[in-house]
Scaffold this active site. Structure first.
Site, PDB file in Angstrom:
ATOM      1  N   ALA A 148      -1.083  29.562  14.817  1.00  0.00           N
ATOM      2  CA  ALA A 148      -0.124  30.309  14.812  1.00  0.00           C
ATOM      3  C   ALA A 148      -0.327  31.195  14.020  1.00  0.00           C
ATOM      4  CB  ALA A 148       1.036  29.832  13.728  1.00  0.00           C
ATOM      5  N   LYS A 149       0.368  32.610  13.460  1.00  0.00           N
ATOM      6  CA  LYS A 149       0.190  33.445  12.874  1.00  0.00           C
ATOM      7  C   LYS A 149       1.241  34.684  12.279  1.00  0.00           C
ATOM      8  CE  LYS A 149      -3.898  35.684  10.661  1.00  0.00           C
ATOM      9  NZ  LYS A 149      -5.190  34.997  11.170  1.00  0.00           N
TER      10      LYS A 149
END
Ligand code: GLU
Length: 429
Positions: A113-114
């Site tokens: 994720a980011k």
């Protein structure tokens, strides 16, 4: 008309296109299962939040924050939060996808994720940044969590920001579960559940990779000259550890200046200067300021991009005279830049391997919190070194197996693990 060209510059290849190019190349070569390929080509969840914060001048500003969760086949989503003007949905997508590959390659029980906020943190006071961070955390709500999605530092975010996130998240839960929520973020300060060594983990890992490269290519690091783009956490710690190997820092670039000294720049003195100058290297008297365009062409052995994506491109990759590019940043080399480096036989230690020390450190912080333990820095650095050595060896072996460059073989190792997981587990329902 020239004015039109200035107002509407040709769209540069974005990071999202770069990561998808890399993915397609590896998937073709390894013959990735078509169903798994379809799954991994999309992100699972994309969250965009708009939230208001009162600034010091009494006015309200509305900020835009992002969290993209690409894939969680291997474990909870994991990846940093970036505070920068370039943060948008495409950037968050690309960076989330790189996290999935990185976690898989390192053998961690994590997905990718980011996220982050589109802003320039230098324009806000510490109090404003605290309110922005807390309100962003509140807006993300239960979309993050210690077994769901675990943020960490990235560009322009640090241990202090992680402490505010952990405190806000835990404060919105029942007091009895406060410590069960400590590991909702990693990269926290030591007093707030942080891990000894997490601060230096990425730079330490970049140098661990360079040590493996040096052994395999039979070229000692001692006596080598290197340049670093970006003098944040990764740029500084990489320089610090490379000096210990006997290498010399001869050039540094950040958003404010490019400096050069063929006789060596002292990273500790530069850090002192930068800390006192709003984290900018401009004005440092221990080296000569040169034109930014001269940076990648400096005579040296190692180039360490440790700033933003898309820095080594078709326009400047041909200037690089170094033997190796060690990608401390995520996505620093675009597709055109990569082709030139490969043709010129410049080795590339790809980002998903080279900068994985950070997320590996995060994994140990998360474990330490889960087990309510406190580990020594020596143990932590040894464990990080070990995981990087294992991944590096797999990348080299797979590159021989498929006769491909290291980026593609790093992808193949990461994708094989994901493919196996899907094959074993199947798809619900
Ligand atoms: N932001 C770092 C990265 O890009 C660390 C991520 C993490 O520790 O979760 O790898």
């Amino acid at each position: 008309m020239t004015t039109q060209t200035v107002e509407k510059p040709e769209r540069k290849e974005g990071m999202y296109e770069v990561v998808m190019d890399q993915f397609a190349r590896a998937a073709d070569i390894m013959n990735l299962d078509p169903g798994v390929r379809k799954i991994l080509a999309k992100t699972n969840t994309e969250i965009v939040v708009h939230f208001p914060v009162r600034l010091d001048n009494g006015k309200i500003e509305v900020f835009t924050g992002y969290r993209v969760q690409h894939n969680n086949a291997l474990g909870p989503y994991k990846g940093g939060l970036r505070y920068h003007e370039t943060v948008d949905i495409d950037a968050a997508r690309a960076l989330a996808i790189w996290m999935t590959w990185k976690s898989s390659l390192a053998g961690l029980p994590y997905g990718g994720a980011k996220g982050g906020i589109q802003l320039n943190p230098k324009e806000y006071s510490k109090g404003e940044l605290e309110r922005i961070t807390r309100r962003f955390t509140y807006a993300l709500g239960d979309n993050i969590g210690p077994d769901l999605d675990i943020p960490a530092p990235d560009v322009n975010t640090n241990a202090q920001i992680m402490a505010w996130i952990a405190d806000t998240f835990s404060s919105t839960k029942s007091p009895a579960t406060r410590f069960a929520n400590l590991h909702v973020v990693t990269g926290k300060p030591m007093g707030a559940g942080g891990l000894a060594g997490r601060d230096r983990a990425t730079g330490f890992g970049v140098v661990a990779n360079l040590k493996s490269w040096s052994v395999r290519s039979k070229q000692p690091l001692k006596g080598m000259r290197f340049i670093v783009q970006g003098f944040g956490n990764v740029g500084y710690w990489t320089s610090h550890f490379l000096l210990k190997e006997g290498a010399t820092l001869i050039g540094v670039q950040d958003a404010t200046a490019t400096i050069h000294d063929p006789n060596g720049i002292d990273p500790e003195a530069l850090l002192k200067h930068s800390d006192a100058n709003g984290r900018n290297i401009k004005g440092f008297t221990g080296a000569k300021e040169i034109e930014p365009s001269e940076f990648f062409g400096l005579e040296c052995d190692i180039v360490v991009p440790a700033a933003l994506g898309n820095q080594i491109t078709g326009e400047n990759a041909g200037n690089i005279k170094a033997k190796v590019v060690a990608e401390g940043a995520n996505g620093p080399t675009n597709t055109a830049g990569e082709l030139i480096l490969r043709n010129n036989r410049v080795d590339i230690i790809p980002d998903i391997l080279c900068n994985s020390g950070g997320v590996i450190g995060s994994y140990y912080e998360w474990l330490q919190n889960k087990r309510s333990e406190i580990w020594k820095i020596e143990e932590v650095l040894e464990m990080i070194h070990d995981k990087i050595d294992t991944a590096f060896a797999q990348v080299v072996a797979t590159s021989g197996e498929f006769n491909v460059d290291w980026r593609t073989s790093a992808y193949i190792v990461a994708l094989r693990r994901l493919e196996n997981t899907y094959m074993e587990r199947g798809i619900f329902p």
